[in-house]
Design an enzyme around this catalytic site. Structure first.
Site, PDB file in Angstrom:
ATOM      1  N   ARG A  52      61.815  52.114 -19.049  1.00 18.98           N
ATOM      2  CA  ARG A  52      61.662  50.854 -19.772  1.00 18.98           C
ATOM      3  C   ARG A  52      62.993  50.143 -19.875  1.00 18.98           C
ATOM      4  O   ARG A  52      63.975  50.729 -20.334  1.00 18.98           O
ATOM      5  CB  ARG A  52      61.125  51.088 -21.188  1.00 18.98           C
ATOM      6  CG  ARG A  52      59.708  51.539 -21.159  1.00 18.98           C
ATOM      7  CD  ARG A  52      59.139  51.708 -22.543  1.00 18.98           C
ATOM      8  NE  ARG A  52      57.916  52.489 -22.438  1.00 18.98           N
ATOM      9  CZ  ARG A  52      57.182  52.875 -23.460  1.00 18.98           C
ATOM     10  NH1 ARG A  52      57.536  52.554 -24.689  1.00 18.98           N
ATOM     11  NH2 ARG A  52      56.089  53.574 -23.272  1.00 18.98           N
ATOM     12  N   SER A 142      54.437  49.505 -23.158  1.00 18.61           N
ATOM     13  CA  SER A 142      53.658  49.867 -24.330  1.00 18.61           C
ATOM     14  C   SER A 142      53.780  48.883 -25.482  1.00 18.61           C
ATOM     15  O   SER A 142      53.428  47.726 -25.353  1.00 18.61           O
ATOM     16  CB  SER A 142      54.044  51.276 -24.761  1.00 18.61           C
ATOM     17  OG  SER A 142      53.203  51.709 -25.786  1.00 18.61           O
ATOM     18  N   HIS A 143      54.348  49.355 -26.607  1.00 20.08           N
ATOM     19  CA  HIS A 143      54.424  48.530 -27.814  1.00 20.08           C
ATOM     20  C   HIS A 143      55.652  47.624 -27.805  1.00 20.08           C
ATOM     21  O   HIS A 143      55.848  46.843 -28.729  1.00 20.08           O
ATOM     22  CB  HIS A 143      54.476  49.441 -29.028  1.00 20.08           C
ATOM     23  CG  HIS A 143      55.585  50.446 -28.912  1.00 20.08           C
ATOM     24  ND1 HIS A 143      55.507  51.513 -28.072  1.00 20.08           N
ATOM     25  CD2 HIS A 143      56.795  50.489 -29.493  1.00 20.08           C
ATOM     26  CE1 HIS A 143      56.634  52.204 -28.142  1.00 20.08           C
ATOM     27  NE2 HIS A 143      57.431  51.602 -28.998  1.00 20.08           N
ATOM     28  N   ASP A 308      48.004  48.884 -29.537  1.00 24.93           N
ATOM     29  CA  ASP A 308      49.281  48.368 -29.029  1.00 24.93           C
ATOM     30  C   ASP A 308      49.117  47.687 -27.669  1.00 24.93           C
ATOM     31  O   ASP A 308      48.001  47.546 -27.161  1.00 24.93           O
ATOM     32  CB  ASP A 308      50.344  49.470 -28.973  1.00 24.93           C
ATOM     33  CG  ASP A 308      50.070  50.506 -27.898  1.00 24.93           C
ATOM     34  OD1 ASP A 308      48.897  50.662 -27.523  1.00 24.93           O
ATOM     35  OD2 ASP A 308      51.024  51.161 -27.435  1.00 24.93           O
ATOM     36  N   ASP A 310      49.538  48.467 -24.550  1.00 26.18           N
ATOM     37  CA  ASP A 310      48.842  49.135 -23.442  1.00 26.18           C
ATOM     38  C   ASP A 310      47.615  49.919 -23.894  1.00 26.18           C
ATOM     39  O   ASP A 310      47.012  50.649 -23.102  1.00 26.18           O
ATOM     40  CB  ASP A 310      49.802  50.031 -22.660  1.00 26.18           C
ATOM     41  CG  ASP A 310      50.343  51.176 -23.486  1.00 26.18           C
ATOM     42  OD1 ASP A 310      50.512  51.008 -24.708  1.00 26.18           O
ATOM     43  OD2 ASP A 310      50.610  52.259 -22.916  1.00 26.18           O
ATOM     44  N   ASP A 312      47.111  52.507 -26.000  1.00 25.06           N
ATOM     45  CA  ASP A 312      47.037  53.940 -26.301  1.00 25.06           C
ATOM     46  C   ASP A 312      47.312  54.255 -27.771  1.00 25.06           C
ATOM     47  O   ASP A 312      47.061  55.365 -28.223  1.00 25.06           O
ATOM     48  CB  ASP A 312      47.938  54.772 -25.368  1.00 25.06           C
ATOM     49  CG  ASP A 312      49.386  54.337 -25.370  1.00 25.06           C
ATOM     50  OD1 ASP A 312      49.721  53.351 -26.067  1.00 25.06           O
ATOM     51  OD2 ASP A 312      50.190  54.981 -24.669  1.00 25.06           O
ATOM     52  N   ARG A 313      47.827  53.280 -28.529  1.00 25.75           N
ATOM     53  CA  ARG A 313      48.074  53.535 -29.959  1.00 25.75           C
ATOM     54  C   ARG A 313      46.976  52.892 -30.804  1.00 25.75           C
ATOM     55  O   ARG A 313      46.294  51.971 -30.354  1.00 25.75           O
ATOM     56  CB  ARG A 313      49.410  52.923 -30.388  1.00 25.75           C
ATOM     57  CG  ARG A 313      50.587  53.551 -29.706  1.00 25.75           C
ATOM     58  CD  ARG A 313      51.863  52.991 -30.283  1.00 25.75           C
ATOM     59  NE  ARG A 313      52.996  53.630 -29.647  1.00 25.75           N
ATOM     60  CZ  ARG A 313      54.203  53.740 -30.175  1.00 25.75           C
ATOM     61  NH1 ARG A 313      54.445  53.203 -31.353  1.00 25.75           N
ATOM     62  NH2 ARG A 313      55.162  54.349 -29.528  1.00 25.75           N
ATOM     63  N   THR A 376      57.975  65.380 -28.763  1.00 27.03           N
ATOM     64  CA  THR A 376      57.462  64.014 -28.763  1.00 27.03           C
ATOM     65  C   THR A 376      57.133  63.546 -27.345  1.00 27.03           C
ATOM     66  O   THR A 376      57.896  63.776 -26.423  1.00 27.03           O
ATOM     67  CB  THR A 376      58.519  63.088 -29.389  1.00 27.03           C
ATOM     68  OG1 THR A 376      58.677  63.494 -30.744  1.00 27.03           O
ATOM     69  CG2 THR A 376      58.098  61.634 -29.340  1.00 27.03           C
ATOM     70  N   GLU A 395      50.135  62.107 -32.534  1.00 25.86           N
ATOM     71  CA  GLU A 395      51.541  61.912 -32.849  1.00 25.86           C
ATOM     72  C   GLU A 395      51.628  60.978 -34.049  1.00 25.86           C
ATOM     73  O   GLU A 395      50.763  60.099 -34.224  1.00 25.86           O
ATOM     74  CB  GLU A 395      52.267  61.270 -31.675  1.00 25.86           C
ATOM     75  CG  GLU A 395      52.377  62.148 -30.456  1.00 25.86           C
ATOM     76  CD  GLU A 395      53.352  61.550 -29.440  1.00 25.86           C
ATOM     77  OE1 GLU A 395      54.506  62.001 -29.410  1.00 25.86           O
ATOM     78  OE2 GLU A 395      52.963  60.630 -28.709  1.00 25.86           O
ATOM     79  N   SER A 397      53.375  58.554 -34.347  1.00 27.40           N
ATOM     80  CA  SER A 397      53.661  57.192 -33.894  1.00 27.40           C
ATOM     81  C   SER A 397      52.378  56.438 -33.526  1.00 27.40           C
ATOM     82  O   SER A 397      52.365  55.685 -32.563  1.00 27.40           O
ATOM     83  CB  SER A 397      54.596  57.254 -32.695  1.00 27.40           C
ATOM     84  OG  SER A 397      54.047  58.105 -31.695  1.00 27.40           O
ATOM     85  N   LYS A 408      47.008  59.303 -24.874  1.00 29.01           N
ATOM     86  CA  LYS A 408      46.466  58.966 -26.182  1.00 29.01           C
ATOM     87  C   LYS A 408      45.589  57.730 -26.006  1.00 29.01           C
ATOM     88  O   LYS A 408      45.739  57.005 -25.039  1.00 29.01           O
ATOM     89  CB  LYS A 408      47.576  58.754 -27.200  1.00 29.01           C
ATOM     90  CG  LYS A 408      48.648  57.753 -26.838  1.00 29.01           C
ATOM     91  CD  LYS A 408      49.773  57.835 -27.861  1.00 29.01           C
ATOM     92  CE  LYS A 408      50.829  56.762 -27.631  1.00 29.01           C
ATOM     93  NZ  LYS A 408      51.914  57.220 -26.750  1.00 29.01           N
TER      94      LYS A 408
HETATM   95  C1  VG1 Z   1      57.804  56.775 -29.003  1.00 29.43           C
HETATM   96  C2  VG1 Z   1      57.048  57.625 -30.001  1.00 29.43           C
HETATM   97  C3  VG1 Z   1      56.339  58.753 -29.279  1.00 29.43           C
HETATM   98  C4  VG1 Z   1      55.421  58.161 -28.197  1.00 29.43           C
HETATM   99  C5  VG1 Z   1      56.214  57.265 -27.282  1.00 29.43           C
HETATM  100  C6  VG1 Z   1      55.355  56.554 -26.274  1.00 29.43           C
HETATM  101  O1  VG1 Z   1      58.779  57.554 -28.347  1.00 29.43           O
HETATM  102  O2  VG1 Z   1      57.914  58.131 -30.972  1.00 29.43           O
HETATM  103  O3  VG1 Z   1      55.623  59.514 -30.196  1.00 29.43           O
HETATM  104  O4  VG1 Z   1      54.834  59.185 -27.436  1.00 29.43           O
HETATM  105  O5  VG1 Z   1      56.891  56.265 -28.037  1.00 29.43           O
HETATM  106  O6  VG1 Z   1      54.352  55.801 -26.882  1.00 29.43           O
HETATM  107  P1  VG1 Z   1      60.326  57.561 -28.768  1.00 29.43           P
HETATM  108  O7  VG1 Z   1      60.994  58.449 -27.760  1.00 29.43           O
HETATM  109  O8  VG1 Z   1      60.788  56.142 -28.724  1.00 29.43           O
HETATM  110  O9  VG1 Z   1      60.371  58.090 -30.155  1.00 29.43           O
HETATM  111  V1  VG1 Z   1      53.807  54.389 -26.176  1.00 29.43           V
HETATM  112  O10 VG1 Z   1      52.526  53.826 -26.991  1.00 29.43           O
HETATM  113  O11 VG1 Z   1      55.206  53.609 -26.058  1.00 29.43           O
HETATM  114  O12 VG1 Z   1      53.389  54.830 -24.547  1.00 29.43           O
HETATM  115 CO    CO Z   2      51.447  52.477 -25.923  1.00 25.17          CO
END
Ligand code: VG1
Ligand code: CO
Length: 592
Positions: A52, A142-143, A308, A310, A312-313, A376, A395, A397, A408
C-alpha cells in the site's frame, strides 16, 4: 518511453481459434511479447495486507509494472487461471490493464475479472475458490482513502482464496529488489464494463458479474427465510440501515438487502462505489462511519451496519448500541448453531488475532472448542481453516469471518447478526435488540472492555524508540512487578509479564516473530503495542487495551461505557510506555 532490450525478444503470436464454443467477444489476434528494462524500487515490501502506497508512488514509471512482474516471478502462473478484483478505487482500471498485459506475457491462460474492476475482497476470495483459480490479484488499499492524492494497493491471494502467506510475500519482496526487466504484451485495453468472454493475446479474459456468486454463497450459509420473515413482521420496530461508505459493498448490499430481503431502498445508503469514496475515509468505525451513526441515531434505527472500502470489515451499530468487533465475533461464535452453515458443518475451532480481546476464548472454553491466537492479519487464519481446525475468527480491527472463504467478510458478519437477532426473537414477545444480546452475553461470560488508540503517521524514529524502550524493559525485566496507579481513578495495576509476541503456525510450523509488545497485569488486563503494517506513510503506532470484568460484577458494571471502564488502565499504559514523549503527540488520531 518503453525501452525494448533486444529485438529477438519480440515474438509474434498467432492465435488459433478456440476449439470449443467460440467466444463472443474475440478481438485481439496478434500480439508480441516485449521485455522492458527496469530498475528496482526501494520499499516494495508487502505489509499486513499487500503493498500500500500513495497513488502517486504507484504512478511512477515502472513502479506498478515492477511489482506485478515480481509477483509473477514468485509464483508459477503459466497456463493457470488468475482472478483480478478490487474495490474500484482510483487507479484500478489502469492497473487491471497492466496486470492483463504483464500476466498474459508471463503465460497466464485465463483471467477472471470483476466487471468494472470491482470484486470485493470476500467476493474475490470466493471466486478464486469457486472457479479453482491459481490465485488472484486484488487492487485495494482497503479502508485507506482513495483518489489521486490518496492510497492504492496491490495484494496477491493464493489458491485457497486467502492472502499470500509470508513465505510468498517475502519472495515477492526479494524479487522487487533485483528486478531488471518485465515482460509485457502490447494489446488494446479490454472493455471492463462488458460481461463476457474474450481472447486476449495468448490468454482468455472473462469479465464476470461482481455480485452474483457472492450472493449465492451467502444464501447457502444463512437462514434467509427466517431473516426475511423476522424483518417483515417487524417493519415498524426494527429499522435496518447499511452504509457502504461509497466502497465496494454498495452493489452487494443492494442485492442482499433490497432484492433478496425485500427491504426498502432507504435501508441502504452511500452504496454507489466511487473511486475516491466520495472523499471520505471508508473505515467502519465510530469516527469514520459518522454518516451511519448520525442517521441511526436520528431515525432510531435498531440495526445499522457499515463496511470498509473493499468490503472485508464491518461495524455493527444500532441506536445507542455499539458492538466492539471483539465482542461481535464472540457472540457469533456463541450463537453459531442458529446459522445453517454451522448447524450442518459444526464448529471446528475459534480464533482471534493477538490484540483482539479474549472474549472469544471464553466461548471456546465453555463450548469445548479448540481456539487459537494468531498474529495480526487474516493470512494467519488460512492454514488453520484449510486444516479443518478453524470455523469462526475475528480481529479487533472490525474484521469478522469464517471458513466459508479465506478473507474476513463484512456482509457475512452483518448477515450473521441479522440471522442471530431473527433467531433470538423467534419465541420472544418483546423485541430483542443489540444491547439485549450484549448484556445476556456479558452475564454469561463476563465482559472484556476493549479499546484501541491509533497514532497515525508519526515519525518513524519516535515509533521505533517506543518499541526499543519496551524491548529494553523486556530484556532487563525492569517493569516486572512494578505497580502503577492511575491518578484519576486510583486503580492500581501490577505488571506480571512483558513479552514480544511470536507465533509458530501449528500447521506448517513457520515462525512469525516480533508481532507486538504485550504487557500483562496481575488482574489479567493487557496492553499491547504494535506498529501498523498497512500505513502508506510514516509510522502508525497502535495501543490496544483490555480489561476483563467477571459475569457477577453486577449489571451496572457490565453495562459501563467502554471509555469509563478502561480509563485507569489507559492512563497507566500511556505512562509506563512513555508514549507521548516518544511520539511527540498528545492525543491519538483515532480511538476505536
Ligand atoms: C490493520 C489491522 C489488521 C487488519 C489489516 C488489514 O493492520 O490492524 O487487523 O488485518 O489492517 O485489514 P495494521 O498492520 O495496520 O494494524 V484491511 O480491511 O486493511 O484488508
Ligand atoms: Co478491508
Amino acid at each position: 518511453m518503453l525501452r525494448v532490450t533486444s529485438s529477438h525478444k519480440y515474438r509474434a503470436w498467432t492465435l488459433s481459434p478456440p476449439t470449443t464454443t467460440p467466444l463472443p467477444l474475440r478481438r485481439v489476434l496478434t500480439m508480441s511479447i516485449r521485455e522492458i528494462q527496469t530498475n528496482p524500487f526501494d520499499g516494495q515490501k508487502p505489509g499486513t495486507s499487500g503493498l500500500r502506497k500513495r497513488v502517486k508512488v504507484f504512478q511512477q514509471q515502472n513502479y506498478t509494472e515492477n511489482f506485478i512482474q515480481a509477483i509473477f516471478d514468485s509464483i508459477d502462473a503459466k497456463g493457470q487461471t488468475l482472478v483480478i478484483g478490487g474495490d474500484g478505487r482510483y487507479f484500478s482500471p489502469e492497473t487491471v490493464q497492466t496486470i492483463l498485459k504483464i500476466g498474459s506475457a508471463n503465460g497466464v491462460a485465463k483471467f477472471i475479472v470483476g466487471q468494472d474492476a470491482i470484486l470485493s475482497t470476500p467476493a474475490a476470495s470466493n471466486v478464486i475458490r469457486k472457479y479453482k483459480a491459481y490465485g488472484g490479484i486484488l487492487l485495494t488499499a482497503s479502508h485507506n482513502p482513495g483518489g489521486p492524492d490518496k492510497d492504492f494497493g496491490i495484494k496477491y491471494n493464493v489458491s485457497n482464496g486467502g492472502p499470500a502467506p509470508e513465505n510468498v510475500t517475502d519472495k515477492i519482496y526479494e524479487k522487487t529488489k533485483t528486478i531488471s526487466s518485465y515482460k509485457i504484451i502490447e494489446a488494446p485495453p479490454v472493455d471492463l464494463s462488458k460481461i463476457g468472454d474474450t481472447t486476449y493475446g495468448p490468454s482468455a479474459v472473462s469479465i464476470i458479474d461482481s455480485v452474483a456468486d457472492y450472493v449465492e454463497l451467502l444464501e447457502s450459509i444463512f437462514d434467509f427465510a427466517l431473516i426475511k420473515s423476522f424483518l417483515s413482521s417487524h417493519k415498524d420496530d426494527f429499522g435496518v440501515l447499511f452504509d457502504g461508505l461509497h466502497g465496494v459493498t454498495g452493489p452487494y448490499a443492494k442485492a442482499l438487502f433490497v432484492k433478496v430481503l425485500g427491504l426498502p431502498e432507504s435501508s441502504i445508503q452511500n452504496c454507489v462505489p466511487l473511486p475516491d469514496f466520495g472523499n471520505g475515509h471508508p473505515d467502519p468505525n465510530l469516527t469514520y462511519a459518522h454518516s451511519l451513526v448520525e442517521v441511526v441515531e436520528k431515525n432510531n434505527i435498531v440495526f445499522g451496519a457499515a463496511s470498509d472500502g473493499d468490503g472485508d470489515r464491518n461495524m455493527i451499530y444500532g441506536k445507542g448500541a455499539f458492538v466492539t468487533p471483539s465482542d461481535s465475533v464472540a457472540i457469533i461464535a456463541h450463537w453459531a448453531d442458529v446459522i445453517p452453515y454451522f448447524k450442518k458443518g459444526g464448529v471446528k475451532g475459534l480464533a482471534r488475532s493477538m490484540p483482539t480481546s479474549k472474549a472469544i476464548d471464553l466461548v471456546a472454553k465453555k463450548k469445548g472448542f479448540e481456539y487459537f491466537e494468531v498474529p495480526t492479519g487474516w493470512k494467519f487464519f488460512g492454514n488453520l481453516m484449510d486444516a479443518g481446525r478453524l470455523s469462526i475468527c475475528g480481529e479487533e480491527s472490525f474484521g469478522t469471518g469464517s471458513d466459508h472463504i479465506r478473507e474476513k467478510d463484512g456482509l457475512w458478519a452483518v448477515m450473521a447478526w441479522l440471522n442471530i437477532l431473527a433467531a433470538a426473537n423467534k419465541d420472544s414477545s418483546k423485541l430483542i435488540g443489540i444491547n439485549d444480546l450484549l448484556l445476556t452475553h456479558y452475564k454469561t461470560y463476563g465482559r472484556s472492555f476493549f479499546s484501541r488508540y491509533d497514532y497515525e503517521e508519526v515519525p518513524s524514529s519516535g515509533a521505533q524508540a517506543l518499541v526499543d524502550n519496551l524491548n529494553a524493559a523486556l530484556t532487563s525485566k525492569s517493569l516486572n512487578n512494578t505497580t502503577h496507579t492511575s491518578a484519576s481513578t486510583g486503580t492500581s495495576f501490577t505488571v506480571a509479564e512483558l513479552y514480544n509476541f511470536a507465533y509458530t503456525d501449528p500447521i506448517d510450523k513457520s515462525v512469525s516473530k516480533n508481532q507486538g509488545q504485550v504487557i500483562v497485569f496481575s488482574d489479567g488486563s493487557r496492553v499491547v503495542f504494535r506498529l501498523s503494517g498497512t500505513g502508506s506513510q510514516g509510522a502508525t503506532v497502535r495501543m490496544y487495551v483490555e480489561r476483563y470484568v467477571a459475569p457477577d460484577a453486577g449489571e451496572a458494571e457490565l453495562k459501563r461505557d467502554t471509555a469509563e471502564g478502561l480509563k485507569g488502565l489507559i492512563e497507566v499504559a500511556l505512562e509506563l510506555s512513555k508514549l507521548k514523549e516518544f511520539l511527540g503527540v498528545d492525543k491519538p488520531t483515532v480511538i476505536t
